[in-house]
Design a protein around this motif. Structure first.
Motif, PDB file in Angstrom:
ATOM      1  N   TYR A 257       8.929 -20.576 -21.079  1.00 41.96           N
ATOM      2  CA  TYR A 257       7.758 -19.869 -20.546  1.00 41.96           C
ATOM      3  C   TYR A 257       7.659 -18.471 -21.151  1.00 41.96           C
ATOM      4  O   TYR A 257       6.602 -18.061 -21.659  1.00 41.96           O
ATOM      5  CB  TYR A 257       7.844 -19.783 -19.018  1.00 41.96           C
ATOM      6  N   ILE A 258       8.764 -17.715 -21.083  1.00 44.99           N
ATOM      7  CA  ILE A 258       8.740 -16.324 -21.545  1.00 44.99           C
ATOM      8  C   ILE A 258       8.461 -16.254 -23.041  1.00 44.99           C
ATOM      9  O   ILE A 258       7.747 -15.366 -23.513  1.00 44.99           O
ATOM     10  CB  ILE A 258      10.058 -15.623 -21.160  1.00 44.99           C
ATOM     11  N   ASP A 259       8.981 -17.209 -23.806  1.00 48.13           N
ATOM     12  CA  ASP A 259       8.711 -17.239 -25.241  1.00 48.13           C
ATOM     13  C   ASP A 259       7.221 -17.430 -25.529  1.00 48.13           C
ATOM     14  O   ASP A 259       6.644 -16.749 -26.385  1.00 48.13           O
ATOM     15  CB  ASP A 259       9.491 -18.373 -25.909  1.00 48.13           C
ATOM     16  N   PHE A 260       6.593 -18.384 -24.826  1.00 47.30           N
ATOM     17  CA  PHE A 260       5.195 -18.701 -25.116  1.00 47.30           C
ATOM     18  C   PHE A 260       4.222 -17.769 -24.398  1.00 47.30           C
ATOM     19  O   PHE A 260       3.121 -17.531 -24.887  1.00 47.30           O
ATOM     20  CB  PHE A 260       4.900 -20.170 -24.777  1.00 47.30           C
ATOM     21  N   TYR A 261       4.624 -17.233 -23.257  1.00 47.66           N
ATOM     22  CA  TYR A 261       3.764 -16.283 -22.545  1.00 47.66           C
ATOM     23  C   TYR A 261       3.967 -14.871 -23.095  1.00 47.66           C
ATOM     24  O   TYR A 261       3.174 -13.985 -22.820  1.00 47.66           O
ATOM     25  CB  TYR A 261       4.063 -16.326 -21.046  1.00 47.66           C
ATOM     26  N   ASN A 262       5.039 -14.694 -23.858  1.00 43.15           N
ATOM     27  CA  ASN A 262       5.385 -13.375 -24.392  1.00 43.15           C
ATOM     28  C   ASN A 262       5.637 -12.357 -23.294  1.00 43.15           C
ATOM     29  O   ASN A 262       5.104 -11.255 -23.302  1.00 43.15           O
ATOM     30  CB  ASN A 262       4.304 -12.875 -25.366  1.00 43.15           C
ATOM     31  N   GLY A 263       6.472 -12.749 -22.348  1.00 46.67           N
ATOM     32  CA  GLY A 263       6.845 -11.833 -21.282  1.00 46.67           C
ATOM     33  C   GLY A 263       6.803 -12.486 -19.923  1.00 46.67           C
ATOM     34  O   GLY A 263       6.549 -13.686 -19.774  1.00 46.67           O
ATOM     35  N   PRO A 337       2.033 -28.527 -17.622  1.00 49.85           N
ATOM     36  CA  PRO A 337       1.263 -27.305 -17.875  1.00 49.85           C
ATOM     37  C   PRO A 337      -0.225 -27.626 -18.022  1.00 49.85           C
ATOM     38  O   PRO A 337      -0.592 -28.619 -18.659  1.00 49.85           O
ATOM     39  CB  PRO A 337       1.852 -26.772 -19.185  1.00 49.85           C
ATOM     40  N   VAL A 338      -1.069 -26.804 -17.412  1.00 54.85           N
ATOM     41  CA  VAL A 338      -2.515 -27.058 -17.444  1.00 54.85           C
ATOM     42  C   VAL A 338      -3.181 -26.324 -18.606  1.00 54.85           C
ATOM     43  O   VAL A 338      -4.403 -26.326 -18.715  1.00 54.85           O
ATOM     44  CB  VAL A 338      -3.186 -26.659 -16.110  1.00 54.85           C
ATOM     45  N   LEU A 339      -2.373 -25.718 -19.458  1.00 51.83           N
ATOM     46  CA  LEU A 339      -2.868 -24.973 -20.613  1.00 51.83           C
ATOM     47  C   LEU A 339      -2.226 -25.525 -21.876  1.00 51.83           C
ATOM     48  O   LEU A 339      -1.258 -26.284 -21.815  1.00 51.83           O
ATOM     49  CB  LEU A 339      -2.516 -23.489 -20.464  1.00 51.83           C
ATOM     50  N   ASP A 340      -2.745 -25.153 -23.041  1.00 54.45           N
ATOM     51  CA  ASP A 340      -2.146 -25.601 -24.292  1.00 54.45           C
ATOM     52  C   ASP A 340      -0.739 -25.040 -24.472  1.00 54.45           C
ATOM     53  O   ASP A 340       0.160 -25.739 -24.948  1.00 54.45           O
ATOM     54  CB  ASP A 340      -3.024 -25.206 -25.481  1.00 54.45           C
ATOM     55  N   ARG A 341      -0.542 -23.775 -24.123  1.00 58.57           N
ATOM     56  CA  ARG A 341       0.807 -23.232 -24.153  1.00 58.57           C
ATOM     57  C   ARG A 341       1.585 -23.810 -22.953  1.00 58.57           C
ATOM     58  O   ARG A 341       1.012 -23.987 -21.871  1.00 58.57           O
ATOM     59  CB  ARG A 341       0.797 -21.710 -24.047  1.00 58.57           C
ATOM     60  N   PRO A 342       2.888 -24.086 -23.108  1.00 57.88           N
ATOM     61  CA  PRO A 342       3.665 -24.599 -21.976  1.00 57.88           C
ATOM     62  C   PRO A 342       4.034 -23.475 -21.015  1.00 57.88           C
ATOM     63  O   PRO A 342       5.197 -23.056 -20.920  1.00 57.88           O
ATOM     64  CB  PRO A 342       4.892 -25.206 -22.655  1.00 57.88           C
ATOM     65  N   THR A 343       3.031 -22.979 -20.307  1.00 56.93           N
ATOM     66  CA  THR A 343       3.255 -21.836 -19.415  1.00 56.93           C
ATOM     67  C   THR A 343       2.882 -22.231 -17.976  1.00 56.93           C
ATOM     68  O   THR A 343       3.685 -22.816 -17.274  1.00 56.93           O
ATOM     69  CB  THR A 343       2.473 -20.604 -19.902  1.00 56.93           C
ATOM     70  N   MET A 344       1.674 -21.953 -17.530  1.00 55.77           N
ATOM     71  CA  MET A 344       1.324 -22.113 -16.121  1.00 55.77           C
ATOM     72  C   MET A 344       1.119 -23.576 -15.723  1.00 55.77           C
ATOM     73  O   MET A 344       0.544 -24.361 -16.466  1.00 55.77           O
ATOM     74  CB  MET A 344       0.056 -21.320 -15.816  1.00 55.77           C
ATOM     75  N   PHE A 345       1.589 -23.922 -14.516  1.00 54.12           N
ATOM     76  CA  PHE A 345       1.326 -25.232 -13.944  1.00 54.12           C
ATOM     77  C   PHE A 345       1.130 -25.085 -12.440  1.00 54.12           C
ATOM     78  O   PHE A 345       1.201 -23.973 -11.894  1.00 54.12           O
ATOM     79  CB  PHE A 345       2.454 -26.229 -14.273  1.00 54.12           C
ATOM     80  N   PHE A 346       0.854 -26.191 -11.762  1.00 52.56           N
ATOM     81  CA  PHE A 346       0.621 -26.173 -10.320  1.00 52.56           C
ATOM     82  C   PHE A 346       1.607 -27.095  -9.614  1.00 52.56           C
ATOM     83  O   PHE A 346       2.087 -28.075 -10.180  1.00 52.56           O
ATOM     84  CB  PHE A 346      -0.802 -26.629  -9.984  1.00 52.56           C
TER      85      PHE A 346
END
Length: 380
Positions: A257-263, A337-346
């Motif tokens: 997450y931190i890698d793809f969200y950049n923080g 993940p609901v986005l292309d980056r593997p970051t946010m999900f529900f």
């Protein structure tokens, strides 16, 4: 939107919380997204959110456009920039689509600002007033982890669709709701050795108390691990688990997450329902993708959790997890993940008395997440 509810009527559920900052609930969650119009369509027709309000060129706003959607007590704001450069563009470029603001509903936005900034919170915006023919809204805000902010929203003197600067939004095409009721909790991912720092922030700055903690023995598999603590306000309406990575053989979901969200940022939002089988069936039929749990999980689940009201077969068919604590049990499931980056999900959660967070499911959940990481090539 009006209410006669006040903080004086809310029972204190977490006695350790100082509660000098009365919070009535989550007012809204704002996501900065690349295309708000298309994101609004997705959340309306896949998730069953209802259109509420709109702000953009037609309302005199030239730098951004926002769509406000609601289901039950859950209100999301989807915002995109309409000009080059600026804060929103920078946020999307760095993080992809993601949560910018977690807005908290309070009786007094000025007092909330004074209480938090006097205790060390960094100011995001000083209290200001928005007014129109429907009344006034007072807003203030502070910084939290990463580039996430908390806004304090005081709306007891407002009767409009959302707030001044917005107009009612009612497109012809609407989809039926899916049974989502309210935000149960919101999880933040922070960097190495930052969990305690941010838990102390919520305790000192906002008067929250720690409900529970999990270490790398609780939340681990053969390959990855994480640490987590759950902070809550006094009435229990706001729960913020804070996760940090822990040492493992391979890269954990938090590191990914931190890698793809950049923080640091909001990893997932847990949405409550009174009927998880019905809700998840509707969401899945509309294209929402959930993590797969092996059928072997269900071979001994009832031995572990005891008797439940639901039939096991539909839970197994959908991949819903079950866990029990001293107060009851819960049912939960997690989206991809609901986005292309593997970051946010529900997360979709139904509580049948349980006040915990599914500790007994952590291993099955993490193994499911690791399988997805492996497919993405990020489990290294």
């Amino acid at each position: 939107m009006t209410t006669d509810n006040t903080s004086l009527k809310l029972k204190k559920e977490v006695p350790q919380a100082e509660d000098f900052l009365p919070i009535l609930g989550t007012d809204f969650v704002e996501l900065y997204v690349g295309n708000a119009k298309q994101a609004a369509y997705y959340y309306q027709h896949a998730w069953g959110f209802q259109p509420v309000a709109y702000s953009g060129l037609e309302t005199g706003r030239k730098d951004r456009v926002s769509y406000v959607l609601q289901q039950g007590k859950i209100r999301i704001v989807l915002t995109s920039p309409m000009q080059p450069k600026g804060e929103i563009n920078e946020h999307i470029d760095k993080h992809g689509d993601g949560v910018k603001a977690v807005a908290l509903w309070v009786d007094d936005a000025r007092k909330s600002y004074q209480e938090t900034t006097s205790r060390g919170a960094k100011s995001y915006v000083e209290p200001y007033v928005l007014e129109d023919e429907h009344g006034s809204v007072v807003i203030s805000g502070i910084h939290t982890y990463g580039e996430t902010i908390h806004l304090f929203v005081e709306r007891s003197n407002y009767t409009g669709a959302f707030m001044p600067g917005y107009r009612a939004y009612a497109p012809l095409a609407k989809s039926a709701e899916t049974g989502l009721k309210y935000i149960d909790h919101m999880v933040g991912n922070v960097g190495w050795n930052e969990m305690n720092k941010w838990c102390e922030f919520y305790a000192k700055v906002m008067g929250f108390a720690q409900m529970v903690s999990f270490d790398d023995k609780d939340i681990s598999t053969e390959y990855t691990a994480l640490m987590s603590k759950v902070m809550s306000n006094g009435n229990g309406r706001i729960k913020f688990p804070i996760n940090e990575p822990a040492e493992g053989k391979k890269k954990s979901q938090i590191e990914e997450y931190i890698d793809f969200y950049n923080g640091a940022g909001v990893q997932h939002i847990a949405l409550a329902t009174d009927n998880i089988i019905d809700t998840v069936t509707k969401l899945r039929d509309r294209g929402v993708e959930f993590l797969h749990v092996p059928e072997t999980y269900y071979e001994d689940v009832l031995d572990r959790v005891g008797e439940i009201d639901e039939e096991l077969e539909p839970l197994k068919e959908l991949g819903v997890l079950v866990d029990r604590d001293d107060e009851g049990y819960l049912l939960q499931i997690f989206t991809k993940p609901v986005l292309d980056r593997p970051t946010m999900f529900f997360e979709i959660i139904q509580r049948k008395g349980a006040q915990s967070f599914g500790k007994g499911n952590f291993k099955a959940l993490f193994e499911a997440i690791e399988r997805e990481q492996d497919l993405r090539g990020t489990l290294q």
